[in-house]
Design an enzyme around this catalytic site. Structure first.
Site, PDB file in Angstrom:
ATOM      1  N   THR A  40       0.853  -1.186   0.000  1.00 43.92           N
ATOM      2  CA  THR A  40       0.000   0.000   0.000  1.00 43.92           C
ATOM      3  C   THR A  40       0.892   1.241   0.000  1.00 43.92           C
ATOM      4  O   THR A  40       1.898   1.243   0.698  1.00 43.92           O
ATOM      5  CB  THR A  40      -0.866   0.001   1.281  1.00 43.92           C
ATOM      6  OG1 THR A  40      -1.553  -1.246   1.342  1.00 43.92           O
ATOM      7  CG2 THR A  40      -1.848   1.140   1.280  1.00 43.92           C
TER       8      THR A  40
ATOM      9  N   GLU B 184       9.743  -7.115  -2.171  1.00 41.22           N
ATOM     10  CA  GLU B 184      10.225  -6.027  -3.022  1.00 41.22           C
ATOM     11  C   GLU B 184      11.699  -6.219  -3.330  1.00 41.22           C
ATOM     12  O   GLU B 184      12.180  -5.853  -4.404  1.00 41.22           O
ATOM     13  CB  GLU B 184      10.009  -4.681  -2.341  1.00 41.22           C
ATOM     14  CG  GLU B 184       8.555  -4.260  -2.243  1.00 41.22           C
ATOM     15  CD  GLU B 184       7.887  -4.742  -0.972  1.00 41.22           C
ATOM     16  OE1 GLU B 184       8.497  -5.586  -0.258  1.00 41.22           O
ATOM     17  OE2 GLU B 184       6.755  -4.291  -0.681  1.00 41.22           O
TER      18      GLU B 184
ATOM     19  N   ARG C 275       5.205   6.947   0.562  1.00 45.19           N
ATOM     20  CA  ARG C 275       4.520   6.598   1.819  1.00 45.19           C
ATOM     21  C   ARG C 275       5.501   6.669   2.977  1.00 45.19           C
ATOM     22  O   ARG C 275       6.697   6.404   2.818  1.00 45.19           O
ATOM     23  CB  ARG C 275       3.956   5.187   1.682  1.00 45.19           C
ATOM     24  CG  ARG C 275       3.603   4.508   2.977  1.00 45.19           C
ATOM     25  CD  ARG C 275       3.115   3.087   2.766  1.00 45.19           C
ATOM     26  NE  ARG C 275       3.263   2.337   4.005  1.00 45.19           N
ATOM     27  CZ  ARG C 275       2.909   1.076   4.163  1.00 45.19           C
ATOM     28  NH1 ARG C 275       2.387   0.399   3.163  1.00 45.19           N
ATOM     29  NH2 ARG C 275       3.088   0.469   5.316  1.00 45.19           N
TER      30      ARG C 275
ATOM     31  N   ASN D 201      -4.334  -8.443   3.773  1.00 45.39           N
ATOM     32  CA  ASN D 201      -4.357  -7.057   4.231  1.00 45.39           C
ATOM     33  C   ASN D 201      -4.274  -6.061   3.091  1.00 45.39           C
ATOM     34  O   ASN D 201      -4.821  -4.967   3.170  1.00 45.39           O
ATOM     35  CB  ASN D 201      -3.200  -6.815   5.200  1.00 45.39           C
ATOM     36  CG  ASN D 201      -3.319  -5.484   5.877  1.00 45.39           C
ATOM     37  OD1 ASN D 201      -4.359  -5.172   6.456  1.00 45.39           O
ATOM     38  ND2 ASN D 201      -2.289  -4.661   5.788  1.00 45.39           N
TER      39      ASN D 201
END
Lengths: 324, 1203
Positions: B24, B57, B107, B1003
């Site tokens: 996210t 990642e 973020r 999630n």
């Protein structure tokens, strides 16, 4: 042996047709049925109600919890909420058509007027060579009159006939006060044929769960009498095709229906009970019966015992009074 | 279109390979790429990009690096911690001058807490990698910048990191001019693409890249790239100029907008620049000499371009940054600008040096609005402006914050500003996105939508901020004054000040179960007062009823959207209705005619059921909004938590927040969310007291106690009880209590209840009933129940489900999804071991519902003990938990040593008893607790005079056996954390690992993991997963010394309980794989436990335990606890949308995969059966153990049991 048959204006290589059942939903089965000598196949019914329910379920499940939490605004890829049911049915029609040479009939059970028309068009567009209207309707509203029910049936047939160019057969239950008149009305409304008779799901009670449970037993040979009666009465009147359905367990029932005047004989229960290979037994049984009588074509016997042709036509009427 | 989609549209079309991993707020970019590839959509060269999901990642960066080195145009999408994991490869990629663009939805990086929201701390952590850092500040800019970055990287060979603000830009919906394929073709030079390929590794003309270098050459090698970096600014500007010629939108490396003779200038990056520009424009109209520099190319930093952009008249400059570098003399951009200005001044290129101040704003998507921008401009007027300021918070500790005028607003009069308060999943957000689309498609109209969600996964509140107007909307901040406010959920009026942001004369639309003549007296007095004082036009509609009547259940979106258009006047009413219907046809057409018709009917019915309320002249209600938490709540909850609960968290000053991220346990109990309309009601006369309902309850709202019947004397009249159904306790009563204000109404308990009424079909011992009628009585019942004594843990039979119901759950009232399949396991864990448990929780669902503020569900027991919980990262939970163990073991050793050394003072017998105490059974733990309590008393008395006593006191708690649990989902255990998990298992240390296996990344919205089953669809596996899930259990079993259990509570709760206890008792590493049904499986979670049972019955999820300790007694360590499959896989799988959807979309493919999956199930079961029938230690092979004949725990003797 010439078993060629004409039904709904189509040429069939054999008078035995696999009726709509889960078996005919599999293309492999359809191929085998053709190999075993079936004249045509009716695909399982497309149920409007089921499609709607599926659509709503998928809409509900694919949108559950969405747009609620910032990290998970959805839970499924967009493809998960694709249209359901009708396209799937169309795909089955297409696959069945390309798999076999015999005619493929779609079957439809809708609940709304729009549903009958739209889905019939969709089935035609997919390539079905005819449509069987699975008129499964229980008039649960006690205020509904017989006339209204009949009008409903007539209206459906008329609407579908106006919407499609392929032949349309109506598969009915026997519960009309004047079956013969009703049959005439449906032919007048445009039906190319009638399938006699439909069998309904009737609820049972599950004593362990104390709940109602839907139930449908496979038919048995003893159930051929009522359809046999009406096929016999309606045959030879030239209004349209007649298909006999219910109780076909062996070649004996096939022959009886043909003698009574059915253009084709349909079976589902026997195929489910004995497997798709049972089609071969039915076809071979029919051939054997004809051969034993030195007959080389089906037309020689078809309808020979219908009411119009019977030596004693009143036998149909008096049937109820004869002591067995 | 939102920012993520806008970026993905470009990135997908100009790349050949995308290496992806969900995080996210960048996940939607990767999801779209996967979906487009699955749908066969091609890039501008006519081929379908390869979309490869990786395990992390770090893995994505590695694969990307490899694909680049092999010559493919390659991209990735990431954010935050994900970007940090890419850093090592970023150095390599840049060091090798490899053209690539990373797209980053910027973020916050987790520090004192995790935050999914936006700031630039992640991007700033990559400053030294050698990537060009390229910023965009709006949806349109992000779309354009994605292309400009690609052009520039191909030309310069310097890799680019294109970043835009997480959520504010990535999730904002705004009007967008979409670049066509031909635009992209025109900008991308194929010769550069071929040059990129030509630089690839190729055995036809081999070379070596990636050497190991030494002191003699490494340094020079680093300097060899300088010409490439020096060329970047001009290359980017050229690309921007070419782009302007093509698309008409002009950008510069440093875009200045403002007065030519500006004296005060703000410099910033990202979406805040739009706000600053809007504010500066408003100030200029009042004669102020101000301007704004928006930085687009941050690295390589071009001082020359910056100096050119900055007006020579500038006297003071404020640099605003969305990042914080503790201990630095300033944040990065500030330092760069100071250096550039100082250098220019010292070299004589600039006559004077403006005053430069730096400040922070917008961390973690904190709103940055015109009042804040103005505060900064105002600060620049001061002779001594704050040097390192903050704006947007109240810093009452160091005084860094600037004072604001909260009433300052610059919204244009022709902009409709609408706020919608919705209940999560009611369709409000979807409808608003749709409204934005409808309006944006009208000629001459522009629209913007931004959506704020709360912290809960069930019953959450959503707040939609929508703007519509005749000019492009450049206002990336929350609406502060709305001329339309809609409250789509009536109970919100009692929780928050819904009309706080309503402008005078605004329109207020309320979804109300009360009609226009009844509603007024149902409103809290403060709401009535605001309606009157602000002269609001007030409309009501019973949208829930309209939706229900047309068959849309709780989806009120179409109804309320129609109501909005009908009364807001944004579009002419008839035109709007026609557009809504068009849109319904487009949106739902693919989902079937029935759904379309239902929505059409909803539109038509809305218009006849929408009423304007005649507003009285004075407030009449005798009640008002109650305080968010009761007066008896702890101080922190009253002062801090309550503010967050009321939506006023922005007002909390720095001084009230913990300095190190430490928050009190168990504050969820103070948040009564009251979200269920129907809740369980107990029928004691039918109840068999089995404990199944409380065992499966995902939110710990069902509690049981047994107690002496004499205590019922003071019970409320409605309090229910039954004689305890155990022999030998004639005077003992049993009661179940329900925290109905915390219940989500999921119904899992109802389905688990085995007790049916023989006389009333469908009635069980608990049944869902309407809450409204029972609320008051149940509150009183609950208050009485809480006063009943907690059952003694030493007397409760831990060995069966029935006994567990009497243990206090120390995980309660989380914000997990209604019917969550994970939380019952955590609750059970907390009941069994919570008072001595430490939890290392991987990031994921369990860390979010486990600790997402405002409240904390991990709680304390009546003695004040409870789970000590922490989250480190997504990838390192196993290592983090191992650290707990290492410290605990070390301090246990230390405590034992110190204790021995003090044995003369403490007493040898007492010391001996503590050191030799068995601590497996709960009764033994309780006995040890008593000994340690006594020891503490002695030590406290000795502490003043004895250093060793003081030292022992600091570690004495470790003398009670500590239980270390490592918890996470399958994304962690199978993918990103697998390396660490495997290593921790290999250490032989006594840690317990619980994998809450939902078979997807729940999630982040259901992306595939290596646990995702063959044949199921998931995000990143939109065409269906093609390989079977990894058998993590068998991998762990291969170690031989790891306790491994596979469990499914719904299939066999007793086996679950047994596995938990055995794992905890096992003196070594334990791994438990717990089947966890999930909203991402696509079925009604009420039937979650039933579905678990089917998973096991089909053989898909066999239950087993592998206990190495069994070897010591000559037994086979592997016990198969579930029987051979009794149903085909289809009967389990096709109950779930994840399987069923594929069957509907691609029946033949789904059938093929199902056949493969069925074969895999059969094969796997054979493997387990073979393991279960292996001989061991000379013992005969055993048949799989049935659930009831499961082996006893490795425990010494029986416990004393209560009823």
């Amino acid at each position: 042996m010439d078993l060629r048959t004409r039904y709904l204006g189509l040429d069939l290589s054999s008078p035995i047709v696999a009726a709509a059942s889960p078996l005919t939903g599999e293309v492999d089965n359809i191929r085998r049925l053709e190999d075993m000598g079936a004249g045509a196949v009716v695909l399982p019914s497309l149920f409007e109600e089921e499609i709607e329910q599926n659509e709503q379920t998928i809409e509900r499940l694919s949108t559950a919890g969405i747009e609620s939490y910032a990290e998970a605004l959805t839970y499924f890829p967009a493809a998960a909420s694709c249209r359901t049911g009708c396209e799937r049915y169309q795909e089955l029609v297409g696959r069945a058509r390309s798999a076999v040479d015999m005619p493929i009939f779609g079957s439809l059970n809708a609940k709304s007027e729009r549903g009958w028309v739209d889905y019939a068009r969709a089935i035609e567009a997919a390539g079905a060579q005819a449509i069987e209207l699975n008129l499964h309707f229980i008039p649960m509203d006690p205020s509904l009159s017989g006339r209204e029910v009949e009008e409903r049936y007539r209206g459906i047939v008329k609407a579908v006939k106006n919407a499609v160019t392929i032949p349309v057969a109506a598969k009915l239950g026997p519960y009309f006060s004047a079956m013969g008149h009703m049959a005439g009305e449906l032919f007048a409304a445009g039906a190319d044929g009638l399938v006699l008779f439909n069998r309904f799901y009737e609820p049972d009670i599950d004593l362990a769960e104390l709940s109602l449970s839907p139930h449908l037993d496979l038919s048995t040979a003893s159930e051929i009498r009522l359809p046999l009666l009406w096929i016999g009465i309606l045959a030879g009147r030239g209004a349209g095709s007649l298909a006999a359905s219910s109780g076909v367990e062996s070649a004996d029932e096939v022959v009886k229906y043909l003698l009574a005047g059915a253009d084709v004989v349909m079976t589902a229960s026997a195929l489910i009970r004995h497997g798709v290979g049972h089609m071969r037994a039915l076809v071979d049984g029919l051939r054997t019966w004809l051969a034993a009588r030195n007959l080389d074509a089906l037309d020689a016997i078809r309808g020979s015992l219908c009411q119009r042709e019977a030596a004693d036509p009143t036998a149909f009427e008096r049937a109820n009074y004869v002591k067995i | 279109m939102d920012g993520n989609t806008a970026v993905a549209h470009v990135a997908y079309r100009i790349n050949e390979v995308c290496a992806i991993f969900p995080i996210t707020p960048s996940s939607p970019m990767a999801e779209l790429a996967d979906e487009w590839a699955a749908a066969g959509i091609r890039n501008i060269w006519g081929n379908i990009p390869v979309i490869q999901q990786m395990q992390s990642e770090g893995g994505a960066a590695g694969a990307l690096h490899g694909a680049l080195q092999a010559g493919a145009l390659t991209t990735t999408f990431t954010a935050s911690q994900g970007l940090l994991l890419m850093i090592p490869n970023m150095f390599k990629i840049a060091g090798e001058l490899t053209a690539s663009v990373f797209h980053v939805a910027a973020r916050s990086v987790a520090t004192q807490g995790l935050s999914i929201f936006g700031d630039h701390s992640d991007v700033m952590a990559t400053r030294s990698t050698g990537f060009a850092l390229f910023s965009s500040g709006s949806v349109q800019e992000a779309h354009d910048a994605a292309l400009i970055a690609e052009v520039a990287t191909l030309k310069s060979r310097v890799p680019f990191l294109h970043f835009f603000d997480g959520f504010r830009t990535s999730h904002e919906v705004n009007t967008l001019s979409l670049l066509s394929d031909s635009d992209l073709r025109a900008m991308i030079d194929d010769a550069l693409v071929r040059a990129h390929r030509a630089r690839a590794l190729n055995p036809e003309h081999p070379f070596i890249r990636g050497t190991s270098q030494n002191p003699d050459t490494f340094f020079q090698g680093r300097e060899s790239v300088n010409p490439f970096y020096r060329a970047v600014p001009e290359i980017v500007q050229k690309a921007m100029d070419d782009f302007a010629a093509l698309a008409g939108r002009r950008y510069r490396l440093f875009d200045y907008e403002g007065a030519a003779d500006a004296e005060r200038v703000l410099v910033l990056m990202g979406s805040g620049a739009e706000t600053a520009r809007e504010t500066a424009a408003a100030l200029r109209q009042k004669g102020e000499k101000v301007g704004v520099v928006q930085v687009r190319l941050f690295r390589p930093f071009s001082a020359a371009h910056f100096l050119d952009a900055l007006p020579a008249t500038c006297q003071s400059l404020a640099v605003l940054e969305q990042t914080k570098e503790p201990g630095a003399p300033g944040e990065p951009l500030y330092l760069d600008l100071v250096a550039a200005l100082a250098d220019a001044f010292s070299c004589g290129r600039r006559a004077g040096m403006p005053k430069v101040i730096g400040g922070r704003y917008g961390l973690s998507s904190k709103d940055f609005n015109p009042a804040m921008a103005k505060a900064v401009f105002d600060e620049l007027k001061k002779p001594e402006p704050k040097r390192s300021f903050t704006v947007g918070i109240i810093d009452d500790v160091c005084g860094t914050s600037l004072d604001l005028d909260p009433s300052y607003a610059i919204e244009r009069d022709d902009v409709v500003r609408a706020l919608f308060y919705g209940l999560g999943a009611d369709g409000t957000v979807g409808a608003n996105k749709n409204s934005v689309k409808i309006i944006a498609e009208q000629a001459g109209f522009y629209a913007q939508g931004y959506f704020v969600y709360d912290s809960h996964k069930s019953g959450a509140q959503t707040l939609s901020h929508l703007r519509f107007g005749p000019q492009p909307i450049h206002s990336p901040y929350l609406i502060g004054s709305a001329n339309f406010v809609a409250c789509h959920h009536f109970p919100f009026l009692l929780r928050q000040d819904i009309l706080r942001l309503a402008a005078p004369g605004a329109t207020f639309l309320l979804n109300s179960p009360y009609g226009p003549h009844q509603v007024w007296n149902r409103l809290p007095r403060s709401v009535q007062r605001q309606i009157i004082e602000k002269r609001l036009r007030f409309f009501v509609i019973d949208a829930s009823r309209v939706a229900r009547e047309v068959g849309l259940k709780n989806r009120t979106n179409t109804v309320l959207q129609t109501a909005f258009f009908a009364i807001s006047g944004v579009l002419p009413r008839d035109e709007a209705i026609a557009e809504i219907k068009n849109s319904i046809r487009k949106t739902y057409g693919a989902k079937g005619e029935k759904v379309v018709q239902q929505n059409f009917k909803a539109v038509d019915d809305t218009l006849s059921r929408l009423y304007e309320v005649k507003v009285p002249l004075v407030p009449t209600s005798g009640f008002d909004r109650p305080p968010p938490v009761p007066a008896n709540a702890p101080k922190f909850v009253r002062e801090v938590t309550a503010m967050m609960l009321e939506g006023r968290g922005d007002e909390i000053p720095v001084s009230l927040l913990p300095v190190d991220g430490t928050f009190p346990s168990g504050t969820a109990a103070w948040e009564k969310r009251d979200i269920a309309d129907e809740v369980p009601l107990w029928r004691p006369e039918l109840c068999i007291q089995c404990g199944a309902c409380s065992f499966v309850c995902p939110h710990s709202v069902i509690r049981a106690k047994y107690y002496d019947e004499g205590r019922l004397q003071n019970a409320p009249a409605a309090f229910k009880s039954a004689p305890v159904n155990a022999r030998g306790y004639p005077e003992v009563r049993y009661s179940l209590a329900f925290y109905i204000e915390d219940c989500t109404g999921c119904g899992v308990c109802i389905e688990a209840c085995p007790a049916k009424s023989p006389a009333e079909p469908g009635v069980k011992a608990i049944n869902l009933e309407a809450k409204a009628q029972m609320l008051e009585a149940e509150r009183a019942n609950l208050a009485f129940f809480e006063e009943l004594p907690v059952n003694d843990r030493a007397r409760v039979d831990f060995a069966n489900v029935r006994g567990v119901q009497f243990l206090e759950p120390l995980f309660e009232f989380s914000g997990a999804c209604a019917g969550c399949g994970e939380t019952p396991y955590l609750k059970l864990l907390s009941q069994l071991f919570g008072d001595r448990m430490m939890v290392a929780n991987a990031t994921g669902c369990s860390s979010i519902y486990g600790a997402n503020l405002p409240v904390t569900p991990w709680s304390r027991n009546h003695e004040g003990r409870g789970p000590a919980w922490s989250n480190s990262l997504f990838e390192d939970a196993a290592e983090f938990g191992l650290g707990f163990r290492l410290a605990a073991d070390k301090h246990l050793d230390l405590a034992r040593e110190r204790l021995k050394s003090l044995s003369r003072d403490i007493g040898e017998d007492a010391v001996d008893a503590i050191l030799k105490a068995p601590q497996i059974q709960e009764s033994e733990i309780r006995a040890q607790r008593a000994r340690v309590a006594e020891l503490k008393g002695k030590l406290l008395r000795m502490a003043e005079r004895d250093e060793k006593a003081r030292d022992l006191l600091s570690v004495v708690d470790h003398l009670v056996r500590r239980s270390i649990w490592i918890v996470g989902g399958d994304g962690w255990a199978y993918d990103i954390g697998y390396g660490g998990l495997d290593h921790v298992l290999s250490t032989g240390r006594n840690v317990n690992i619980l994998v809450l296996d939902t078979e997807v990344y729940s999630n982040t919205g259901g992306q595939a993991s290596k646990a995702t089953p063959l044949g199921a669809i998931a995000k990143f596996a939109a065409a269906g997963k093609r390989v079977a899930r990894k058998d993590l259990a068998l991998q762990a079993i291969a170690y031989g010394n790891v306790y491994v259990a596979q469990i499914a509570m719904g299939a066999n709760p007793q086996q679950t309980l047994q596995a938990f206890r055995e794992a905890e008792a096992y003196e070594g590493p334990s791994l438990i794989l717990a089947y966890s049904h999930c909203i991402a499986h696509g079925f009604d979670l009420r039937y979650g436990m039933k579905q678990q049972d089917l998973a096991t019955a089909s053989g898909y999820w066999p239950l087993f335990r592998y206990n190495p300790a069994m070897r010591r007694v000559g037994e086979n360590p592997f016990r198969l606890d579930s029987p051979r499959p009794t149903i085909p896989l289809r009967d389990y799988a096709y109950n779930e949308l994840r399987y069923h959807a594929l069957a509907l979309a691609h029946p033949s493919e789904a059938e093929k995969l199902l056949i493969e999956a069925q074969a895999a199930v059969v094969e796997k079961y054979k493997t387990y059966e073979a393991l279960a029938s292996r001989q061991n230690g000379g013992q005969a092979a055993r048949r799989p153990a049935s659930s009831r004949a499961a082996r006893p725990l490795l425990m010494n003797g029986r416990e004393r049991h209560g009823p």
